[in-house]
Structures are given as structure tokens and as C-alpha cells.
Enzyme design. Structure first.
Site, PDB file in Angstrom:
ATOM      1  N   ARG A  68      68.566  37.117   1.761  1.00  0.00           N
ATOM      2  CA  ARG A  68      69.371  38.334   1.970  1.00  0.00           C
ATOM      3  C   ARG A  68      69.460  38.601   3.468  1.00  0.00           C
ATOM      4  NH1 ARG A  68      65.180  41.488   3.724  1.00  0.00           N
ATOM      5  NH2 ARG A  68      63.157  41.041   2.789  1.00  0.00           N
ATOM      6  N   GLU A  95      46.816  31.600  -0.797  1.00  0.00           N
ATOM      7  CA  GLU A  95      47.084  30.789   0.391  1.00  0.00           C
ATOM      8  C   GLU A  95      45.844  30.817   1.270  1.00  0.00           C
ATOM      9  OE1 GLU A  95      50.472  32.338   2.502  1.00  0.00           O
ATOM     10  OE2 GLU A  95      51.894  31.473   1.095  1.00  0.00           O
ATOM     11  N   LYS A 132      57.562  33.189  -5.020  1.00  0.00           N
ATOM     12  CA  LYS A 132      56.965  32.506  -3.861  1.00  0.00           C
ATOM     13  C   LYS A 132      56.285  31.192  -4.208  1.00  0.00           C
ATOM     14  CE  LYS A 132      56.493  36.612  -1.069  1.00  0.00           C
ATOM     15  NZ  LYS A 132      55.751  37.347  -0.058  1.00  0.00           N
TER      16      LYS A 132
END
Ligand code: ADP
Ligand code: ADP
Ligand code: MG
Length: 471
Positions: A290, A199, A115
């Protein structure tokens, strides 16, 4: 076109892929571990091979799976979601053995699965990302310092995380100090990596994600968005397409942003770009390389068969559609029916399905691998069925969702179905006004009666009393 595909997965998504193969004249090969011997994917695929007694090892063994694909004469492997689907080593091994991996190239899987790397690639491409750390956090001191700079609340997140796990909100330095080691330990256990990043916590955001399709000829299109704001503990429960809370301008902007994100990393195959929306602000959160659990609702509103497109792309064919061919119509909802007891803190409720009656009627789709007599093994995901409904309008899709949930009978285990009916009744949900705080803000929705038709019974009792009291 591909001739034979090994499906490196189990459960409903394996069955979903078998179905696409069958419609395209492609032979399907299932794998299973012994606890899954009676799984529907084993019965439904053209061939099935056991990978041993351990419930999980066989599904997580790249070398063994790729070798089996070679031995059985497959030309491609579909990884589904979860398991090895975002494992770059698995994708690379496929490439080395000349086996098509039904997903993007291994370097892209690697880049987007991490990430912090994904955030850096997106920042470089000019995509607005959630404010936060530039890379992984070195230690708690760095975390505390950064949190002071960006301001509380913050999120500490596992760099290799997925499935809503390895994410903690921290509102104060004390909380950050307490949670930091917990995220590291959770990440190490669940994902085999101790890397974490930070974050800014976007307060009460909407989770909006865009479905992407990209072929090997440089064509990239989006199939509009899904609203996955109805979540519990960062895990999606009910998904909606399109979002009832976007303006046409926001929709166009976010779709174009997702296409740009995919183009920036040389993306190929189906993928999803996830964003958090707060007011008019859009923040890139992550990309899933995916097929997603909720691809079904996009199929319902656009008519595009996403798994079919995945197989075509892997065969080197161009996309079947241009962007201007993609239209959406009506609304779709997906209910993740989990084998869990909502009244007992969503405790998993595995066991034997004594009776299953499928819901049906107009606008109803069920993706599942369960059947009457099937015993849900305790080793895997608790999601046991996806109920998808479609209708022309928002009001109609809610009514249809309620009706279909009511149609379904699933005895022997506890499920989340009745809880979802309470959500559909809530005025804010019905008004199309909700964000990721909806579920935690409404604990009262868990206080439903487990009797099937409490209102009808109450009416009958009232009528009896009335008759006997001579009203
Ligand atoms: P989606 O992103 O398709 O909405 P989820 O996040 O619910 O789906 O994940 C679907 C399944 O994949 C779950 O069983 C989840 O635990 C598993 N999963 C997702 N990401 C990872 C990961 N990084 N590592 C291991 N399992 C994962
Ligand atoms: P996963 O890989 O497990 O799907 P995500 O990064 O997609 O993890 O986050 C899952 C959910 O956690 C989001 O849908 C959102 O509800 C919540 N979340 C994650 N990051 C933030 C953030 N920075 N601010 C607010 N909520 C967040
Ligand atoms: Mg996510």
C-alpha cells in the site's frame, strides 16, 4: 484514465488522495462516519457519503464500501493505509465487482499481508530474510525449542500484524514464556488472528525500506530508500530519505533486492519492502502492499508523485519513469506530529485545536486534515499532521526541520513536536549515526522545557539581573 475514485479512508491520507485526483481531473468520493462529519476529507472531496454513526464500522465494511462505489459510478477505490488497505477480501471484492483496487492483486495482498507466507516467498526468491520460524508457531513448547536453536534475544511477532503492534522482544526463556500469550492476545484483539511467528532479534538494527513502483506491463522500479530507525515501541516517529548511513554500494544493492522481491511475487502498484540492516547484513522484514505514511519524503527527494503513479497504474497505464530516470537530490525529513504527550508516556491527547498556524517557507510541506476549531476524535490514530522538510544537505535539512517545527503553532492539544526538536539537537542524530535503539537509549531527551523559548527567556533574565547588579 480513471474518471471517479472512491477513497476508503479518512484524515490526511484521504486529503492527499483527493489532491492527486484533483490534479489529474479525476472526481473524488469521500466516505465518513458521523464522528468524522467535520473532517477535511469530507469538505475537500467532490462528493461525500455517510456510513453511519459508529466511528469505525463504516470504514471497515468491504461490501458496503464497494457497493457505494458501484452506486456512485466510480471506477476505482483507493484504500490509503491502515483500515482495509491490506485486506485481501476487500481487494477480491473489488475485482469481482469490476472495480479497480488501487493496489496489487488480491492474491498478492494476501500473500504479503501474512508475514510468514511473505517470508517463505522471499526465501524462495533468494532474498535474505531475518532468521526465524518457517511458519507460524504451534505452541509455547515449539517457541522455546526454536528460541534455543536460533539463540536469544528473539522476537515473537503477530503474523497479521502492522502499525508496530503485536511485537515483543524476549531475552530469556522466562520472558518468552511470559510474552508468548500476550502477543497472541494482542494479535487476536488488534488483527483478529491468533497466529504468531518468531524471528531472531537483530540487535540495534537500522530500519531501511525501499519504495517500489510496478505497473501491469511488467515494469518494476525503485525510488531509493527511507531510513525509519527513529522509532518508539516499533512505531516510526521521524523518517529520512535518503538514509544518511548507507554507502552508494549498499544503496544500489538494497534497491535491486527490493525490485527482485517485487518481481518475485508479481507485484503491481506502489509498495514498500522493509529491511533490517545490521552492519553490512541485510534482512528482509516485511512488505507493505500500500502507500506508506512516509511516501512524502521519497516524493521530496525524487520529485515523483507516488499517488499519481498509483492512479495511473490502476488505470492500466505504464510507469511514467524508467529506473534510469529516477534521481534523488538533497535530503528530506518527515515528522509524524502525534496528538500525544511525550512527557506523560505519550498518552493520546485528543480534543479541540484552538489555534493552528501552519509552518511554511522554503522546502516545507504539510500533509494534514486538521484546522483551527477542528476537534480530533478519540477513535482513530493519534497522528494528526505530517511535517516534511527538504534541503540540499544533511546539515541544512536538520536546520530547516528545527525552524519549521518552531514555525508551527498547534494549540489546544499536546503534540510530539517539541520532543522532535530535542532529537534534532542530539550529536548522534546530527552525525547521522543512529539505529532503532536511539529513542529508548535517550530518555533524557524527554526532559525539555515546555516553554517555547527557554533559552531566550533565560538570556533576558540574565540580562535584567546583570543590568540591576551594575555589571
Ligand atoms: P507505515 O507502514 O506506512 O509506515 P504504520 O505502520 O505507522 O505506517 O501504519 C499506518 C497506519 O496503518 C496506522 O494507523 C496503523 O495502525 C495502521 N496499520 C498498519 N498495519 C495495519 C494492520 N495490519 N492492521 C491494522 N492497521 C494497520
Ligand atoms: P509492522 O508490520 O508493525 O510494521 P515490522 O515487522 O515492520 O512490523 O516491524 C516493526 C519494527 O519492529 C521494525 O522497524 C523494527 O524496529 C522492529 N523489529 C521487527 N522485527 C525485528 C527483529 N527481528 N529484530 C529487531 N527488530 C525488529
Ligand atoms: Mg513494518
Amino acid at each position: 484514465m480513471l474518471k471517479k475514485v472512491l477513497i476508503a479512508n479518512r484524515g490526511e491520507i484521504a486529503v492527499r488522495i483527493v489532491r492527486a485526483c484533483a490534479e489529474m481531473g479525476i472526481r473524488s468520493v469521500a466516505i465518513y462516519t458521523e464522528p468524522d462529519r467535520y473532517g477535511l476529507h469530507v469538505k475537500r472531496a467532490d462528493e461525500a457519503y455517510s456510513l453511519g454513526d459508529d466511528p469505525l464500522e463504516g470504514y471497515l465494511d468491504p461490501a458496503r464500501i464497494v457497493n457505494l462505489a458501484v452506486e456512485t459510478g466510480c471506477d476505482a477505490i483507493h484504500p490509503g493505509y491502515g483500515f482495509l488497505s491490506e485486506n485481501a477480501n476487500f481487494a477480491r471484492l473489488c475485482e469481482q465487482k469490476g472495480m479497480a483496487f488501487i493496489g496489487p492483486k488480491s492474491d498478492v495482498v494476501h500473500k504479503m499481508g501474512d508475514k510468514t507466507q511473505a517470508r517463505n516467498s522471499m526465501r524462495a526468491a533468494g532474498i535474505p530474510i531475518t532468521p526465524g520460524s518457517d511458519g507460524n508457531l504451534a505452541d509455547l513448547d515449539e517457541a522455546l525449542k526454536l528460541a534455543n536453536e536460533i539463540g536469544y534475544p528473539v522476537m515473537v511477532k503477530a503474523t497479521s500484524g502492522g502499525g508496530g503492534r503485536g511485537i515483543r522482544r524476549c531475552d530469556t526463556p522466562q520472558e518468552l514464556t511470559a510474552q508468548y500469550p500476550r502477543v497472541i492476545s494482542e494479535a487476536t484483539k488488534a488483527f483478529g488472528s491468533a497466529e504468531v511467528f518468531m524471528e531472531k532479534c537483530i540487535v540495534n538494527p537500522r530500519h531501511i525500506e525501499v519504495q517500489i513502483l510496478a505497473d501491469s506491463h511488467g515494469n518494476v522500479i525503485h525510488l531509493f530508500e527511507r531510513d525509519c530507525s527513529i522509532q518508539r515501541r516499533n512505531q516510526k516517529l521521524i523518517e529520512i530519505a535518503p538514509s544518511p548511513q548507507l554507502t552508494p554500494e549498499q544503496r544500489q544493492y538494497i534497491g535491486a533486492l527490493a525490485v527482485r522481491a517485487a518481481e518475485a511475487v508479481g507485484y503491481e502498484n506502489a509498495g514498500t519492502v522493509e529491511f533490517l540492516l545490521a552492519g553490512n547484513e541485510v534482512h528482509f522484514m516485511e512488505m507493505n502492499t500500500r502507500v506508506q505514511v512516509e511516501h512524502t519524503i521519497t516524493e521530496a527527494i525524487t520529485g515523483v508523485d507516488i499517488v499519481r503513479e498509483q492512479l495511473r497504474i490502476a488505470a492500466g497505464l505504464p510507469l511514467s519513469y524508467r529506473q534510469e530516470d529516477i534521481q534523488f537530490r538533497g535530503y528530506a525529513l518527515q515528522f509524524r506530529i502525534n496528538a500525544e504527550d511525550p512527557k506523560n508516556d505519550f498518552l493520546p491527547s485528543f480534543g479541540r485545536i484552538t489555534h493552528y498556524y501552519a509552518p511554511g517557507g522554503p522546502g516545507v510541506r504539510v500533509d494534514t486534515a486538521i484546522y483551527t476549531g477542528y476537534e480530533i476524535p478519540p477513535y482513530y490514530d493519534s497522528m494528526c499532521l505530517k511535517l516534511v522538510v527538504w534541503a540540499l544537505t544533511w546539515d541544512e535539512v536538520i536546520a530547516r526541520g528545527k525552524r519549521a517545527l518552531d514555525d508551527m503553532r498547534l494549540h489546544g492539544i499536546k503534540t510530539t513536536a517539541q520532543y522532535y526538536q530535542q532529537i534534532l539537537e542530539h550529536p548522534d542524530f546530527r552525525a547521522g549515526n543512529f539505529d532503532t535503539s536511539f529513542v529508548p537509549s535517550h530518555p533524557e531527551l524527554l526532559k525539555y522545557s515546555t516553554k517555547r523559548h527557554p533559552s531566550a527567556i533565560a538570556l533576558a533574565i540574565a540580562a535584567t539581573i546583570a543590568a540591576h547588579s551594575g555589571w
